[in-house]
Design an enzyme around this catalytic site. Structure first.
Site, PDB file in Angstrom:
ATOM      1  N   ALA A  13       0.833  -1.205   0.000  1.00 18.98           N
ATOM      2  CA  ALA A  13       0.000   0.000   0.000  1.00 18.98           C
ATOM      3  C   ALA A  13       0.868   1.254   0.000  1.00 18.98           C
ATOM      4  CB  ALA A  13      -0.945  -0.004   1.195  1.00 18.98           C
ATOM      5  N   SER A  31       3.761   8.116  -8.958  1.00 20.30           N
ATOM      6  CA  SER A  31       5.179   8.081  -9.288  1.00 20.30           C
ATOM      7  C   SER A  31       6.000   8.904  -8.301  1.00 20.30           C
ATOM      8  CB  SER A  31       5.396   8.595 -10.720  1.00 20.30           C
ATOM      9  OG  SER A  31       4.767   7.751 -11.660  1.00 20.30           O
ATOM     10  N   ILE A  61      -4.607  -0.540  -5.037  1.00 19.57           N
ATOM     11  CA  ILE A  61      -3.743  -1.490  -4.342  1.00 19.57           C
ATOM     12  C   ILE A  61      -4.052  -2.918  -4.795  1.00 19.57           C
ATOM     13  CG2 ILE A  61      -2.944  -2.315  -2.110  1.00 19.57           C
ATOM     14  CD1 ILE A  61      -2.292   0.672  -2.838  1.00 19.57           C
ATOM     15  N   ILE A 110      -2.660  -8.941 -37.128  1.00 17.42           N
ATOM     16  CA  ILE A 110      -2.534 -10.202 -37.859  1.00 17.42           C
ATOM     17  C   ILE A 110      -3.863 -10.953 -37.871  1.00 17.42           C
ATOM     18  CG2 ILE A 110      -1.468 -12.499 -37.788  1.00 17.42           C
ATOM     19  CD1 ILE A 110       1.103 -11.044 -36.766  1.00 17.42           C
ATOM     20  N   GLU A 122       4.205  -0.544 -10.863  1.00 18.60           N
ATOM     21  CA  GLU A 122       5.571  -0.805 -10.381  1.00 18.60           C
ATOM     22  C   GLU A 122       6.604   0.046 -11.109  1.00 18.60           C
ATOM     23  OE1 GLU A 122       6.874  -4.609  -9.164  1.00 18.60           O
ATOM     24  OE2 GLU A 122       4.854  -5.429  -9.025  1.00 18.60           O
TER      25      GLU A 122
END
Length: 383
Positions: A123, A131, A156, A338, A364
């Site tokens: 957390a 950031s 979280i 594709i 992360e």
């Protein structure tokens, strides 16, 4: 500690079969239900997947980084939701305790995390702090031999299922940067801790996030991770190299799955009297995807080996996270192209992966944060 090669090969073979035979067939159901079946979670516990990176003396497998990324290559071959469930127990939800926890904290929590009895959550992020983690506003005010936590954490991962939260809060209320931040181990059910509704996300259904709210949440001073105030941000930074490499490896696995599915479709689907795979512009997309996935695999494996050898891989781990997460986004985009119209239809699963992989460039440490880490380290080394 690195596993014996035969033992590692057996683990990877077992895991590969589990992914192909049990997890892949459930991808659509997990996305539709936004939940992983209980029997799958039980099987993951039995295989020891919740304790991959937790030391053996605390009940885990104690994999080296090089071993762990090979496991992540396998887990990346299916929906990211399955990996996400065990991800926090092996990464940010446990590694702070492994690295900086007191022996009492390790004995209390690591065996339960390794067994999957509890799920860990990290957390850190807040409504006004992502950031820029040093600007967090959650406070921990000392009250005798306790602390009173107030604030809200956002997005979280695994919070709805978590039994243990590593919570970052400002213990030096006069500070304005990361030096005044401490980490606390707070168990689910502690009075004053509550959860917001489960977030409705763009992708990765089955992997849950939500707000974690602290309102006069009272915890003992012994809940401070490592028993020292002001070390929280340093602890957070210590776990990042491993997390960045793990995410990079997952992205490699996902890219390889998408390439395999795209190649299979291109060889079967015919246009103008021949398979799509015979058209050079399709071949170019397949070749670019294969080359980029191979480059990311090599980056992750080499950096993992160097980390196991005790070298500082902070810059290279950020390079792996940056390249691999951007790479899998490009591979997913080509896979949709594709497949053509089929790539946009839910029945084929390609559009689901396209949405799922977008998150890897954000959590992360965003791509932009990785760029800053790399460039600043370069400047520091040159100076």
């Amino acid at each position: 500690m690195a596993l014996d090669k035969d033992v590692l090969d057996q683990l990877l073979d077992t895991l590969g079969r589990f992914v192909r035979e049990k997890l892949v067939p459930l991808e659509h159901k997990v996305a539709e239900d936004d939940a992983i079946p209980a029997e799958v979670i039980a099987a993951m516990r039995e295989m020891g997947l919740f304790g991959l990176s937790i030391p053996e003396e605390y009940g885990g497998l104690g994999l080296s980084m090089a071993d762990e990324v090979q496991v992540a290559f396998q887990l990346g071959q299916t929906s990211p939701a399955f990996r996400s469930l065990i991800g926090t127990n092996n990464g940010i939800g446990s590694q702070g305790i492994v690295i900086d926890g007191t022996e009492e904290q390790k004995q209390n929590y690591l065996p339960r995390l390794a067994a999957g009895e509890i799920v860990g959550a990290f957390a850190l992020t807040e409504p006004e702090s992502g950031s820029d983690a040093g600007s967090l506003r959650t406070t921990a005010r000392r009250d005798g031999d306790h602390f009173i936590l107030n604030g809200t954490k956002r997005y979280i991962t695994n919070a709805p299922q978590a039994g243990l939260f590593t919570v970052f809060a400002r213990t030096d209320l006069d500070s304005r940067d990361a030096r005044g931040v401490s980490a606390f181990l707070v168990e689910a059910g502690t009075p004053g801790l509550s959860l917001g509704p489960i977030d409705k996300k763009m992708g990765q259904k089955g992997a849950h996030t939500c707000d974690v709210i602290f309102e006069d949440c009272r915890v003992p001073a012994s809940a401070i991770l490592g028993g020292r105030e002001g070390q929280g941000f340093k602890t957070a930074m210590k776990v990042l190299d491993r997390g960045r490499l793990h995410i990079g490896a997952v992205c490699v696995g996902l890219a390889e799955r998408l390439i395999r599915d795209s190649l299979s479709y291109a060889m079967e689907r015919k246009q103008f009297g021949q398979p799509l795979a015979e058209f050079q512009l399709i071949q170019a997309m397949l070749a670019d995807s294969r080359a980029e996935a191979y480059a990311a695999r090599c980056m992750v494996l080499e950096t993992a080996r160097r980390r196991d050898a005790g070298q500082n891989v902070n810059t290279d781990a950020a390079c792996c996270k940056l390249f691999a997460t951007e790479m899998v986004g490009r591979v997913a985009d080509r896979a949709v192209q594709i497949h053509g119209g089929a790539g946009y239809i839910a029945d084929y699963g390609i559009e689901r992966f396209y949405r799922d992989v977008r998150l890897f460039r954000i959590y992360e440490g965003t791509t932009q944060i990785q760029q800053l880490v790399i460039a600043r380290n370069m400047i520091r080394e040159a100076a």
